[in-house]
Design a protein around this motif. Structure first.
Motif, short mmCIF file in Angstrom:
data_model
loop_
_atom_site.label_atom_id
_atom_site.label_comp_id
_atom_site.label_asym_id
_atom_site.label_seq_id
_atom_site.Cartn_x
_atom_site.Cartn_y
_atom_site.Cartn_z
N LEU A 137 0.09 21.14 15.71
CA LEU A 137 0.38 21.50 17.10
C LEU A 137 1.82 21.16 17.47
O LEU A 137 2.48 21.94 18.16
N LEU A 138 2.32 20.04 17.00
CA LEU A 138 3.73 19.71 17.25
C LEU A 138 4.64 20.74 16.59
O LEU A 138 5.61 21.20 17.20
N ALA A 139 4.35 21.12 15.35
CA ALA A 139 5.16 22.13 14.67
C ALA A 139 5.15 23.44 15.47
O ALA A 139 6.19 24.10 15.61
N HIS A 140 3.99 23.80 16.00
CA HIS A 140 3.88 25.01 16.81
C HIS A 140 4.74 24.91 18.07
O HIS A 140 5.47 25.85 18.43
N VAL A 141 4.67 23.78 18.74
CA VAL A 141 5.44 23.58 19.98
C VAL A 141 6.94 23.71 19.69
O VAL A 141 7.67 24.40 20.42
N PHE A 142 7.40 23.03 18.64
CA PHE A 142 8.83 23.11 18.33
C PHE A 142 9.25 24.53 17.98
O PHE A 142 10.31 25.00 18.40
N GLU A 143 8.43 25.24 17.24
CA GLU A 143 8.75 26.63 16.89
C GLU A 143 8.79 27.50 18.14
O GLU A 143 9.68 28.36 18.29
N HIS A 144 7.85 27.30 19.05
CA HIS A 144 7.83 28.07 20.29
C HIS A 144 9.11 27.84 21.08
O HIS A 144 9.72 28.79 21.59
N GLN A 145 9.51 26.59 21.18
CA GLN A 145 10.73 26.28 21.94
C GLN A 145 11.95 26.93 21.30
O GLN A 145 12.78 27.53 22.00
N ILE A 146 12.07 26.82 19.99
CA ILE A 146 13.22 27.40 19.28
C ILE A 146 13.25 28.91 19.48
O ILE A 146 14.31 29.50 19.74
N HIS A 147 12.10 29.55 19.36
CA HIS A 147 11.99 31.00 19.52
C HIS A 147 12.54 31.46 20.87
O HIS A 147 13.39 32.34 20.96
N HIS A 148 12.04 30.84 21.95
CA HIS A 148 12.44 31.30 23.28
C HIS A 148 13.84 30.83 23.67
O HIS A 148 14.54 31.55 24.39
N ARG A 149 14.26 29.66 23.19
CA ARG A 149 15.66 29.27 23.44
C ARG A 149 16.61 30.28 22.79
O ARG A 149 17.66 30.61 23.35
N GLY A 150 16.24 30.79 21.62
CA GLY A 150 17.05 31.80 20.96
C GLY A 150 17.18 33.06 21.80
O GLY A 150 18.23 33.71 21.82
N GLN A 151 16.11 33.41 22.51
CA GLN A 151 16.18 34.58 23.38
C GLN A 151 17.14 34.35 24.54
O GLN A 151 17.93 35.23 24.89
N VAL A 152 17.08 33.15 25.14
CA VAL A 152 18.01 32.84 26.24
C VAL A 152 19.44 32.83 25.70
O VAL A 152 20.35 33.35 26.34
N HIS A 153 19.61 32.29 24.52
CA HIS A 153 20.93 32.25 23.88
C HIS A 153 21.48 33.66 23.74
O HIS A 153 22.65 33.93 24.07
N ALA A 154 20.65 34.59 23.28
CA ALA A 154 21.08 35.99 23.16
C ALA A 154 21.36 36.61 24.52
O ALA A 154 22.33 37.36 24.68
N MET A 155 20.53 36.31 25.51
CA MET A 155 20.76 36.84 26.85
C MET A 155 22.09 36.38 27.42
O MET A 155 22.77 37.13 28.13
N LEU A 156 22.46 35.13 27.13
CA LEU A 156 23.73 34.62 27.64
C LEU A 156 24.92 35.41 27.10
O LEU A 156 25.97 35.47 27.74
N SER A 157 24.74 36.03 25.95
CA SER A 157 25.84 36.81 25.34
C SER A 157 26.31 37.94 26.25
O SER A 157 27.45 38.40 26.12
N SER A 158 25.47 38.41 27.14
CA SER A 158 25.86 39.50 28.03
C SER A 158 26.22 39.00 29.44
O SER A 158 26.20 39.76 30.39
N THR A 159 26.56 37.70 29.54
CA THR A 159 26.97 37.14 30.82
C THR A 159 28.41 36.63 30.72
O THR A 159 29.03 36.69 29.66
N ALA A 160 28.90 36.08 31.81
CA ALA A 160 30.24 35.49 31.83
C ALA A 160 30.28 34.12 31.15
O ALA A 160 31.35 33.58 30.90
N VAL A 161 29.12 33.57 30.82
CA VAL A 161 29.04 32.24 30.21
C VAL A 161 28.71 32.40 28.72
O VAL A 161 27.67 32.97 28.38
N PRO A 162 29.56 31.91 27.85
CA PRO A 162 29.25 32.03 26.42
C PRO A 162 28.07 31.16 26.02
O PRO A 162 27.89 30.06 26.55
#
Length: 194
Positions: A137-162
């Motif tokens: 369950l901990l491995a799942h939680v960490f993977e979930h967090q990494i997955h969605h943080r990566g999406q926010v990271h990609a979304m930031l690419s189209s903003t004024a903030v790198p």
């Protein structure tokens, strides 16, 4: 006294999670409010929606971990964690709530030892009870967090903030690159690695 290797690794993952959230949310806090809520491509339709999802899921799982640690039954109504899709309407609210749940996850992981990792955490799902070991369950939680943080990271690419660098946590040579973040978080390398 030497630490158990797997439980120590899970604790470092909890610290890494808190650090990555700190760094990502610091970048998101620099967005103007319109960019924070603007429609974007991703699993969730905006940076705000994605960050709220990460927070809600973290709260859901940390509650399950804490209940199991106290030998309490699972939460009887998991929908409470998701009834309000975006409980935080601005980045500062997300930052405060995420910091609090990250601290709880670190505290939980610090109580673990390798012999305790096979204990079962039970979660009540609409389809029935889910039983998982702490490790899975901990491995799942960490993977979930990494997955969605990566999406926010990609979304930031189209903003004024790198988008910030999020992969400078585990290597010794990268310690200078995270020094400022650790100071802001009240952490030190010794807190995590010894």
């Amino acid at each position: 006294m030497p630490q158990d290797p797997l439980s120590h690794h899970l604790t470092t993952m909890a610290y890494n999670n808190a650090w990555a959230n700190h760094r990502l949310l610091a970048a998101c806090a620099r967005l103007d409010p319109a960019e924070f809520v603007a429609p974007r491509s991703g699993f969730f339709p905006s940076i705000r929606a994605t960050l709220n999802h990460i927070l809600a899921v973290d709260c859901f799982y940390v509650d399950a971990f804490e209940r199991e640690a106290r030998d309490e039954p699972p939460h009887p109504r998991i929908a409470e964690f998701f009834d309000v899709p975006e409980p935080c309407d601005n980045c500062q609210a997300v930052q405060a709530a995420q910091r609090a749940v990250d601290a709880k996850l670190i505290a939980y992981c610090q109580t673990l030892n390798d012999a305790s990792l096979s204990r079962v955490v039970t979660i009540l799902r609409p389809s029935g009870a889910q039983h998982e070991t702490r490790t899975r369950l901990l491995a799942h939680v960490f993977e979930h967090q990494i997955h969605h943080r990566g999406q926010v990271h990609a979304m930031l690419s189209s903003t004024a903030v790198p988008p910030p660098q999020l992969d400078e946590f585990f290597c010794t040579m990268d310690a200078p690159l995270r020094r400022q973040d650790f100071a802001e978080m009240g952490l030190s390398e010794a807190d995590i690695w010894t």
